[in-house]
Write a protein that holds these residues in place. Structure first.
Motif, PDB file in Angstrom:
ATOM      1  N   VAL A  42     -47.074 -15.804   1.584  1.00  0.00           N
ATOM      2  CA  VAL A  42     -48.274 -15.617   0.774  1.00  0.00           C
ATOM      3  C   VAL A  42     -49.231 -16.778   1.026  1.00  0.00           C
ATOM      4  O   VAL A  42     -48.816 -17.945   1.012  1.00  0.00           O
ATOM      5  CB  VAL A  42     -47.920 -15.554  -0.731  1.00  0.00           C
ATOM      6  CG1 VAL A  42     -49.189 -15.392  -1.567  1.00  0.00           C
ATOM      7  CG2 VAL A  42     -46.946 -14.408  -0.999  1.00  0.00           C
ATOM      8  N   THR A  43     -50.483 -16.449   1.252  1.00  0.00           N
ATOM      9  CA  THR A  43     -51.511 -17.472   1.428  1.00  0.00           C
ATOM     10  C   THR A  43     -52.577 -17.281   0.364  1.00  0.00           C
ATOM     11  O   THR A  43     -53.116 -16.180   0.204  1.00  0.00           O
ATOM     12  CB  THR A  43     -52.168 -17.395   2.816  1.00  0.00           C
ATOM     13  OG1 THR A  43     -51.163 -17.482   3.825  1.00  0.00           O
ATOM     14  CG2 THR A  43     -53.163 -18.532   3.007  1.00  0.00           C
ATOM     15  N   THR A  44     -52.867 -18.335  -0.367  1.00  0.00           N
ATOM     16  CA  THR A  44     -53.905 -18.312  -1.384  1.00  0.00           C
ATOM     17  C   THR A  44     -55.085 -19.147  -0.908  1.00  0.00           C
ATOM     18  O   THR A  44     -55.040 -19.778   0.163  1.00  0.00           O
ATOM     19  CB  THR A  44     -53.382 -18.868  -2.718  1.00  0.00           C
ATOM     20  OG1 THR A  44     -53.188 -20.281  -2.590  1.00  0.00           O
ATOM     21  CG2 THR A  44     -52.067 -18.206  -3.107  1.00  0.00           C
ATOM     22  N   ILE A  45     -56.141 -19.195  -1.697  1.00  0.00           N
ATOM     23  CA  ILE A  45     -57.315 -19.983  -1.325  1.00  0.00           C
ATOM     24  C   ILE A  45     -56.954 -21.452  -1.135  1.00  0.00           C
ATOM     25  O   ILE A  45     -57.554 -22.145  -0.301  1.00  0.00           O
ATOM     26  CB  ILE A  45     -58.421 -19.824  -2.407  1.00  0.00           C
ATOM     27  CG1 ILE A  45     -59.731 -20.442  -1.939  1.00  0.00           C
ATOM     28  CG2 ILE A  45     -57.962 -20.390  -3.738  1.00  0.00           C
ATOM     29  CD1 ILE A  45     -60.388 -19.719  -0.800  1.00  0.00           C
ATOM     30  N   GLU A  46     -55.922 -21.930  -1.866  1.00  0.00           N
ATOM     31  CA  GLU A  46     -55.509 -23.319  -1.721  1.00  0.00           C
ATOM     32  C   GLU A  46     -54.876 -23.595  -0.358  1.00  0.00           C
ATOM     33  O   GLU A  46     -54.801 -24.755   0.063  1.00  0.00           O
ATOM     34  CB  GLU A  46     -54.500 -23.702  -2.815  1.00  0.00           C
ATOM     35  CG  GLU A  46     -55.080 -23.761  -4.218  1.00  0.00           C
ATOM     36  CD  GLU A  46     -54.977 -22.453  -4.972  1.00  0.00           C
ATOM     37  OE1 GLU A  46     -55.134 -22.459  -6.200  1.00  0.00           O
ATOM     38  OE2 GLU A  46     -54.721 -21.407  -4.313  1.00  0.00           O
ATOM     39  N   GLY A  47     -54.425 -22.540   0.321  1.00  0.00           N
ATOM     40  CA  GLY A  47     -53.738 -22.718   1.591  1.00  0.00           C
ATOM     41  C   GLY A  47     -54.610 -22.537   2.813  1.00  0.00           C
ATOM     42  O   GLY A  47     -54.115 -22.646   3.938  1.00  0.00           O
ATOM     43  N   LEU A  48     -55.901 -22.281   2.633  1.00  0.00           N
ATOM     44  CA  LEU A  48     -56.776 -22.063   3.795  1.00  0.00           C
ATOM     45  C   LEU A  48     -57.155 -23.361   4.484  1.00  0.00           C
ATOM     46  O   LEU A  48     -57.196 -23.437   5.710  1.00  0.00           O
ATOM     47  CB  LEU A  48     -58.050 -21.323   3.371  1.00  0.00           C
ATOM     48  CG  LEU A  48     -57.961 -19.813   3.181  1.00  0.00           C
ATOM     49  CD1 LEU A  48     -59.361 -19.243   2.952  1.00  0.00           C
ATOM     50  CD2 LEU A  48     -57.315 -19.121   4.376  1.00  0.00           C
TER      51      LEU A  48
END
Length: 217
Positions: A133-139
């Motif tokens: 899972v990738t969230t905005i925090e991981g971009l």
């Protein structure tokens, strides 16, 4: 010679036997229940509903899942009914993913699961067991913003900012999916993300710059 009893009616066995009696008892029980519900005060019905919900909640046992979230593996215990959105916000404290409508209509909760955009408010956390899972925090890469984040800032692709995380996650997916070749195509494949401030033209310009710049997204 007359009889002092009325003659018994000759009924078929199924109408005058045990099956007929059982059906009659069931009908009377159902009728009594419906009557009781109709006459019960609303407060009593509400109390019954609450007790029922508590009993249902009690049978939900925690399940074990392993998720990759922004490049890190996490072993978690969750309720089977927990959504991915609530897991991210409440359990992982990744509040960049926003809860908007909670009905999958605004796009504010968009994240990536194995590289594909999904609406996390409509996705059960248990369904993504073993996935990334990738969230905005991981971009971003450390202090280095993702090219789409930089483009949104450059082109003023946001105003209040509430929808921006979901917009950016969908914008990245839009380019990756090959759906950013024209303004109309971008609008079509970004149509699931609502911006109540009306920053749509600037969002389109930001996506076009990233797409035409050939930067890796």
């Amino acid at each position: 010679m007359s009889s002092d009893k009325f003659p018994e009616k000759n009924l078929p066995e199924e109408e005058n036997g045990p099956q007929h009696s059982d059906a009659r008892r069931t009908f009377l029980k159902q009728s009594s229940l419906l009557t009781a519900l109709a006459l019960a005060p609303s407060a009593a019905i509400k109390a019954a509903e609450l007790k029922f919900e508590e009993k249902v909640a009690a049978v939900f046992e925690q399940v074990k899942v392993t998720l990759g979230i922004n490049g890190k593996k996490h072993k978690l215990s969750i309720e089977p009914r927990a959504t991915l959105l609530d897991l991210l916000r409440e359990q992982m404290h990744l509040t960049g993913t926003k809860k908007g409508c909670d009905y999958g209509q605004c796009g504010a909760c968009t994240v990536h699961v194995d590289g594909q955009r999904v609406l996390s408010c409509l996705t059960l956390a248990a369904m993504v067991d073993g996935k990334e899972v990738t969230t905005i925090e991981g971009l971003a890469n450390g202090d280095k913003l993702h090219p789409m984040q930089e483009a949104f800032i450059k082109h003023d692709g946001f105003q209040c900012g509430y929808c921006t995380p979901g917009q950016i996650m969908s914008a990245v997916a839009c380019v990756r999916e090959g759906h950013a070749d024209s303004d109309d195509e971008i609008r079509e494949f970004m149509s699931g993300n609502i911006c109540r401030c009306g920053a749509y033209p600037n969002i389109v310009n930001a996506i076009k710059e990233v797409k035409n710049g050939g930067q890796r997204v």
